[in-house]
Design an enzyme around this catalytic site. Structure first.
Site, PDB file in Angstrom:
ATOM      1  CE  LYS A  69      -4.348  -0.224   2.037  1.00 16.64           C
ATOM      2  NZ  LYS A  69      -5.189  -0.249   3.249  1.00 16.64           N
ATOM      3  CB  CYS A  81     -18.918   1.554   9.961  1.00 12.79           C
ATOM      4  SG  CYS A  81     -17.319   2.549   9.555  1.00 12.79           S
ATOM      5  CE  LYS A  87     -21.150   5.181   2.003  1.00 10.27           C
ATOM      6  NZ  LYS A  87     -21.465   5.823   3.057  1.00 10.27           N
TER       7      LYS A  87
HETATM    8  P1  NAD Z   1      -8.892   0.010   6.690  1.00 15.01           P
HETATM    9  O1  NAD Z   1      -9.039  -1.472   7.006  1.00 15.01           O
HETATM   10  O2  NAD Z   1      -9.344   0.767   5.563  1.00 15.01           O
HETATM   11  O3  NAD Z   1      -7.543   0.751   7.015  1.00 15.01           O
HETATM   12  C1  NAD Z   1      -6.721   0.454   8.343  1.00 15.01           C
HETATM   13  C2  NAD Z   1      -5.375   0.604   7.673  1.00 15.01           C
HETATM   14  O4  NAD Z   1      -4.606   0.354   9.012  1.00 15.01           O
HETATM   15  C3  NAD Z   1      -4.905  -0.676   6.778  1.00 15.01           C
HETATM   16  O5  NAD Z   1      -4.271   0.002   5.803  1.00 15.01           O
HETATM   17  C4  NAD Z   1      -3.954  -1.430   7.497  1.00 15.01           C
HETATM   18  O6  NAD Z   1      -2.736  -1.748   6.816  1.00 15.01           O
HETATM   19  C5  NAD Z   1      -3.242  -0.302   8.552  1.00 15.01           C
HETATM   20  N1  NAD Z   1      -2.857  -1.216   9.870  1.00 15.01           N
HETATM   21  C6  NAD Z   1      -3.283  -1.986  10.741  1.00 15.01           C
HETATM   22  N2  NAD Z   1      -2.722  -2.031  11.569  1.00 15.01           N
HETATM   23  C7  NAD Z   1      -1.511  -1.161  11.466  1.00 15.01           C
HETATM   24  C8  NAD Z   1      -0.524  -0.622  12.582  1.00 15.01           C
HETATM   25  N3  NAD Z   1      -0.297  -1.344  13.736  1.00 15.01           N
HETATM   26  N4  NAD Z   1       0.147   0.172  12.238  1.00 15.01           N
HETATM   27  C9  NAD Z   1      -0.090   0.886  11.131  1.00 15.01           C
HETATM   28  N5  NAD Z   1      -1.202   0.631  10.334  1.00 15.01           N
HETATM   29  C10 NAD Z   1      -1.834  -0.339  10.527  1.00 15.01           C
HETATM   30  O7  NAD Z   1     -10.026   0.861   7.757  1.00 15.01           O
HETATM   31  P2  NAD Z   1     -10.822   2.086   7.833  1.00 15.01           P
HETATM   32  O8  NAD Z   1     -12.120   1.924   7.187  1.00 15.01           O
HETATM   33  O9  NAD Z   1      -9.843   3.124   7.401  1.00 15.01           O
HETATM   34  O10 NAD Z   1     -11.198   2.252   9.459  1.00 15.01           O
HETATM   35  C11 NAD Z   1     -10.336   2.575  10.367  1.00 15.01           C
HETATM   36  C12 NAD Z   1     -10.873   2.827  11.704  1.00 15.01           C
HETATM   37  O11 NAD Z   1     -11.965   3.906  11.597  1.00 15.01           O
HETATM   38  C13 NAD Z   1     -11.893   1.678  12.177  1.00 15.01           C
HETATM   39  O12 NAD Z   1     -11.828   1.535  13.460  1.00 15.01           O
HETATM   40  C14 NAD Z   1     -13.101   1.873  11.518  1.00 15.01           C
HETATM   41  O13 NAD Z   1     -14.254   1.510  12.548  1.00 15.01           O
HETATM   42  C15 NAD Z   1     -13.231   3.482  11.960  1.00 15.01           C
HETATM   43  N6  NAD Z   1     -14.151   4.273  10.966  1.00 15.01           N
HETATM   44  C16 NAD Z   1     -14.272   3.807   9.554  1.00 15.01           C
HETATM   45  C17 NAD Z   1     -15.073   4.660   8.830  1.00 15.01           C
HETATM   46  C18 NAD Z   1     -15.362   4.254   7.237  1.00 15.01           C
HETATM   47  O14 NAD Z   1     -16.082   4.723   6.566  1.00 15.01           O
HETATM   48  N7  NAD Z   1     -14.230   3.369   6.675  1.00 15.01           N
HETATM   49  C19 NAD Z   1     -15.750   5.701   9.325  1.00 15.01           C
HETATM   50  C20 NAD Z   1     -15.608   6.026  10.591  1.00 15.01           C
HETATM   51  C21 NAD Z   1     -14.652   5.441  11.293  1.00 15.01           C
END
Ligand code: NAD
Length: 435
Positions: free
Chosen positions: A36, A260, A320
């Site tokens: 990535k 989520c 969605k």
């Molecule tokens: P995602 O899976 O798209 O991205 C998470 C990233 O974190 C991945 O690229 C992964 O490789 C990286 N990662 C994992 N462990 C790591 C570490 N120890 N150090 C550095 N990088 C690491 O997740 P997302 O959708 O961006 O969601 C992240 C958080 O935000 C979740 O808790 C989610 O519930 C919350 N959230 C998501 C949304 C949404 O719409 N996607 C909206 C609000 C809140």
């Protein structure tokens, strides 16, 4: 302007990093996923999110946004360390804290000056304290404050939501630290709520659970509309015009999905249950959502005595419109249920690539447009309400289908028009099952 490190470059982390850089901050984004980071360094975006690619490239070019795989170089000199790592569901519905705690340990090992650790990941109530305890355990000399800053952005509109939020929520034991984080958002014209850690964490869960509840509520009303011959679309419109109710998240359909709502409702239910509460409303919300996925098979059974050997076309795979995210997408369950019945599947989605689809689905023919997905099918199912499906040449679709059956899982068409065009049409809660 702040020096910011963002841990995690997924939907939340990458948007947070790129937007803060665009506001003039110096931002380093870190991810453990090397592939990535390689892509991002080349200015390529691993996800589909409108406006994000341009934002990333612009700020990379300006030298305000860089990408790293190691914590030491990412955290070096940072005043703020944002946690935006994933928090998937565990086997009992609990939020899996593995990545958050790994990140906390990684921070602790590198922290050699005061920094504010800001948590944007959606984590169980009490995580702020747990992150602080983890850092102290690994590095007892570490100087830091922990602030919870839940994220409310929606995929597909993430950049706009980040830049124009309805509110900023900050929770901390150290009010001064929360105030410093609030300054990062000072150019936004929105209310800032500063509260304690646990309350901020709870605001995120309560918000998502409430939105999921609205969806399950209208889906329950849709089932009753079908039984009684009322039209849920008109019912929702009539309800939504009441200012106390509002119209958002009142669209009946195949239920909520995504990365989520499903996991956050499950996690809140789990937290409640293990703390002696009886979250029966949350359980009903999940149960109604599960039932919605069965509607497609139920409708098809009204037309065909068996689904064995039928070919069904699916329009929309993402959970969605305007995203390529298929995590817990309704399409996955709908397709699985149809395959269990012996149907063959074709599908088309405007954003989901063949590679992404292949990771999530088996034995589904991925097509290059809606018309080829419809060709030779015994029924067509709208699973995601992408705009381009609303304006399809319906006569052409009718000619391409082996039998003109449409299950409109998102109520994007009007029953009367579809029936006039010669379709056997099923919407959700349009009062037809009473006829
Ligand atoms: P995602 O899976 O798209 O991205 C998470 C990233 O974190 C991945 O690229 C992964 O490789 C990286 N990662 C994992 N462990 C790591 C570490 N120890 N150090 C550095 N990088 C690491 O997740 P997302 O959708 O961006 O969601 C992240 C958080 O935000 C979740 O808790 C989610 O519930 C919350 N959230 C998501 C949304 C949404 O719409 N996607 C909206 C609000 C809140």
């Amino acid at each position: 302007m702040g020096k910011i490190c963002v841990l995690g470059t997924g939907y939340v982390g990458l948007v947070t990093g790129a937007c803060f850089a665009d506001l003039g901050n110096q931002v380093k984004c870190v991810d453990i996923d090397r592939a990535k980071i390689e892509l991002l360094r080349k200015g390529l975006i691993p996800i589909y999110e409108p406006g994000l690619e341009e934002l990333v490239r612009r700020n990379q070019k300006a030298g305000r946004l860089t990408f790293h795989t190691d914590y030491a170089s990412g955290i070096e000199g940072a005043d703020f360390i944002f946690l935006a790592v994933n928090t998937p569901s565990g086997s009992e519905g609990e939020s899996d804290m593995t990545y958050v705690l790994q990140a906390a340990e990684g921070i602790a090992a590198c922290l050699n000056r005061y920094a504010i650790i800001v948590n944007k990941s959606t984590c169980p109530v009490g995580t702020g304290d747990r992150v602080a305890a983890t850092i102290k355990r690994v590095n007892e000399k570490a100087e830091f404050a922990v602030v919870s800053n839940p994220e409310f952005l929606r995929e597909g509109r993430a950049v706009a939501d980040f830049m124009e939020p309805d509110r900023i929520v900050l929770g901390a034991t150290d009010n001064g630290a929360a105030q410093v984080v609030a300054d990062l958002y000072s150019t936004f014209n929105c209310p800032v709520i500063i509260t304690d850690l646990r309350t901020a964490e709870m605001i995120k869960y309560a918000s998502n659970a409430f939105l999921a509840t609205r969806i399950s509520f209208i889906n329950e009303i849709a089932a009753i509309c079908d039984a009684l011959g009322a039209d849920v679309k008109e019912v929702a419109r009539g309800m939504g015009l009441d200012k106390r109710i509002g119209s958002s998240y009142l669209d009946a359909g195949l239920g909520y999905g995504g990365s989520c709502f499903p996991k956050d409702v499950r996690a809140l239910e789990h937290m409640a249950a293990i703390n002696g509460c009886h979250p029966q409303l949350l359980r009903a919300v999940m149960e109604i959502n599960r039932d919605q996925r069965h509607i497609v098979v139920q409708c098809l059974r009204q037309v065909y005595s068996s689904l064995e050997g039928l070919t069904i076309g699916i329009l929309g795979l993402s959970f969605k419109p305007d995203t390529d995210d298929m995590r817990e997408a309704p399409s996955l369950e709908v397709i699985h249920l149809l395959q269990v019945e012996g149907a063959k599947l074709k599908a088309y989605d405007p954003a989901v690539t063949v590679t992404t689809a292949a990771k999530m689905l088996r034995d589904v023919q991925i097509c290059s447009d809606a018309y080829s997905a419809a060709e030779g099918c015994d029924a067509l199912v709208v699973v995601t309400e992408w705009n381009e499906f609303k304006q399809l040449d319906k006569r052409r679709i009718r000619e391409l289908l082996r039998k003109p059956v449409i299950i409109d899982g998102r109520n994007i068409y009007e029953p009367e028009e579809m029936e006039q065009l010669g379709f056997i049409y099923y919407g959700i809660g349009r009062g037809q099952h009473n006829e």
